[in-house]
Design an enzyme around this catalytic site. Sequence first.
Site, PDB file in Angstrom:
ATOM      1  N   GLU A 169      28.270  39.922  31.884  1.00 14.60           N
ATOM      2  CA  GLU A 169      28.406  41.390  31.782  1.00 14.60           C
ATOM      3  C   GLU A 169      27.993  41.955  30.427  1.00 14.60           C
ATOM      4  OE1 GLU A 169      32.400  42.292  33.083  1.00 14.60           O
ATOM      5  OE2 GLU A 169      32.110  41.251  34.990  1.00 14.60           O
ATOM      6  N   ASN A 211      25.301  36.411  34.265  1.00  8.65           N
ATOM      7  CA  ASN A 211      26.064  36.931  35.403  1.00  8.65           C
ATOM      8  C   ASN A 211      26.460  38.395  35.151  1.00  8.65           C
ATOM      9  OD1 ASN A 211      27.546  36.348  37.888  1.00  8.65           O
ATOM     10  ND2 ASN A 211      29.421  36.556  36.685  1.00  8.65           N
ATOM     11  N   HIS A 247      30.331  42.842  43.822  1.00  7.86           N
ATOM     12  CA  HIS A 247      31.584  43.507  44.195  1.00  7.86           C
ATOM     13  C   HIS A 247      31.161  44.801  44.895  1.00  7.86           C
ATOM     14  CE1 HIS A 247      34.048  40.692  42.026  1.00  7.86           C
ATOM     15  NE2 HIS A 247      33.333  40.864  40.930  1.00  7.86           N
ATOM     16  N   GLU A 274      30.354  36.606  43.011  1.00  8.58           N
ATOM     17  CA  GLU A 274      31.740  37.118  43.093  1.00  8.58           C
ATOM     18  C   GLU A 274      31.885  38.056  44.290  1.00  8.58           C
ATOM     19  OE1 GLU A 274      33.057  38.746  39.318  1.00  8.58           O
ATOM     20  OE2 GLU A 274      32.081  37.155  38.185  1.00  8.58           O
ATOM     21  N   ASP A 276      32.755  40.312  47.186  1.00  9.06           N
ATOM     22  CA  ASP A 276      33.835  40.898  47.974  1.00  9.06           C
ATOM     23  C   ASP A 276      33.381  42.295  48.393  1.00  9.06           C
ATOM     24  OD1 ASP A 276      34.268  42.110  45.456  1.00  9.06           O
ATOM     25  OD2 ASP A 276      36.190  41.138  45.125  1.00  9.06           O
TER      26      ASP A 276
HETATM   27  O1  9MR Z   1      39.729  38.542  39.272  1.00  9.35           O
HETATM   28  C1  9MR Z   1      39.915  38.467  37.885  1.00  9.35           C
HETATM   29  C2  9MR Z   1      41.289  39.036  37.514  1.00  9.35           C
HETATM   30  O2  9MR Z   1      42.297  38.193  38.012  1.00  9.35           O
HETATM   31  C3  9MR Z   1      41.396  39.153  36.020  1.00  9.35           C
HETATM   32  O3  9MR Z   1      42.598  39.825  35.691  1.00  9.35           O
HETATM   33  C4  9MR Z   1      40.209  39.925  35.463  1.00  9.35           C
HETATM   34  C5  9MR Z   1      40.217  39.969  33.947  1.00  9.35           C
HETATM   35  O4  9MR Z   1      39.987  38.704  33.408  1.00  9.35           O
HETATM   36  O5  9MR Z   1      38.998  39.287  35.839  1.00  9.35           O
HETATM   37  C6  9MR Z   1      38.831  39.263  37.219  1.00  9.35           C
HETATM   38  O6  9MR Z   1      37.588  38.669  37.507  1.00  9.35           O
HETATM   39  C7  9MR Z   1      36.440  39.368  37.026  1.00  9.35           C
HETATM   40  C8  9MR Z   1      35.407  38.331  36.637  1.00  9.35           C
HETATM   41  O7  9MR Z   1      35.936  37.432  35.707  1.00  9.35           O
HETATM   42  C9  9MR Z   1      34.156  38.985  36.096  1.00  9.35           C
HETATM   43  N1  9MR Z   1      33.626  39.972  36.996  1.00  9.35           N
HETATM   44  C10 9MR Z   1      34.578  40.953  37.506  1.00  9.35           C
HETATM   45  C11 9MR Z   1      35.799  40.248  38.098  1.00  9.35           C
HETATM   46  C12 9MR Z   1      36.755  41.256  38.679  1.00  9.35           C
HETATM   47  O8  9MR Z   1      37.281  42.087  37.701  1.00  9.35           O
END
Ligand code: 9MR
Length: 461
Positions: A169, A211, A247, A274, A276
């Site tokens: 990101e 990513n 997402h 990722e 969903d």
């Molecule tokens: O699903 C993850 C959530 O449990 C965490 O609180 C959050 C912060 O670390 O990250 C979420 O996963 C993210 C991923 O690491 C990167 N892309 C977006 C995902 C959803 O926020």
Amino acid sequence: MKNRTGTAGTPRIRPRTVVLAVAAGAALLASTALIAPAANAAASTLRAAAAQSGRYFGAAANSFQLSNTSFTTILNREFNSIVAENEMKWDATEPQQNTFNFTGGDRLVAHARANGMSVRGHTLVWHAQQPGWAQNLSGSALRNAMVNHINRVAGHFRGQIHSWDVVNEAFADGGSGGRRDSNLQRTGNDWIEVAFRTARAADPNARLCYNDYNTDGINAKSTGIYNMVRDFKSRGVPIDCVGFQSHLGTTLASDYQANLQRFADLGVDVQITELDVAEGANQASIYERVTRACLAVARCTGITTWGVWDAASWRSDNPLLFDRNGNKKAAYNSVLNALNSVSGPTPPPTTTAPPPVTSTPPPGGGACSASVSLNSWNGGFVATVRVTAGNAAIRGWTVRIALPGGTAVTGTWNAQASGSSGTVNFSNVSYNGQISAGGNTEFGFQGTGSGPSGTPTCTAS
Ligand code: 9MR
């Protein structure tokens, strides 16, 4: 009707038997657990269906979920790749500077190995989820901390990760197509390539991915990333794959597949990392279209959903393939049918296994040479050193490198250093001493000050 609901290992009924069963009446049919009419039977799980075209089908998980047998029953049956939803992030793995915690990640990796799954590593560097101490760093102190973090984490999991999200990101949302502002970005625009070069040296067999999200079509953000990948490929910066988080809401961009394809055409793998999708009327069809898009792109090597079941999703809108009771949803069937019905191009094989170990050491006495490639910034550097054997195989090596005054080595990987300043001897470690005739291996070190400028000498044993 081609729908099949049996589990792997259940005896299959041959087509002729099915005809007889139909003739015997509906009551018998209804009591038949498994109907597999086609000789070329479709797979009944996501992992088996994806494997038909050489792809993986994965899910994000947390180590605490591995204690829930309802969860692991689905995970093990349906998925052959796993990614840590949180436990390989910077805040989890290095809560205090230079103090590492791999407990959760190790548990997930062990589970994967025991159940025939590969592992995606997520994520080495990200502006979010940094430990507090890193959030407070800047400049070369942060750059050195980043390099050290990558070396230690990728080094710890070396040989066990199929693909690493090296950088997550880093691009801005909106129309700029540029980088996101962050403490990492403020260390210099080259931070991403330094991260990739460092990761390559730390785990040479992992696929190295960039990513990001909001890249689900051809738009300003995905084009900014596309331009970076094209630049990296043209300059030899080691990048192997791009992850599209996906997402998704209630619509899907019509050029979703075209976007994947343009990245693949740059010579990188693409992965849906990722996935969903918002619940609602379009959920199943969007899942299906994403799956078909991946299957249609030869270099789309796998799909990961961001969780197994709705109960554990980071979103509240039930975006996954299994409901809160672990039942398969319509979206599950649409993905399975898509995986089964499209015989998409087979992705190229990816290297995941560690290099083979030679059982008999070669005779000693050969020669070697070494060359250094340097990535420097104001106040620090990462050196990658290639050791090449001469006309005969060698069984060990030592590379002697003179460092400028004021320079200090702060970390070494894939070699043993004799000291940290002045003239330093770097010797092979247990797994990379043997090099076949004309072959090579790489090691690296990072430091403060400026990197070496002279030609290193190499002595073989
Ligand atoms: O699903 C993850 C959530 O449990 C965490 O609180 C959050 C912060 O670390 O990250 C979420 O996963 C993210 C991923 O690491 C990167 N892309 C977006 C995902 C959803 O926020």
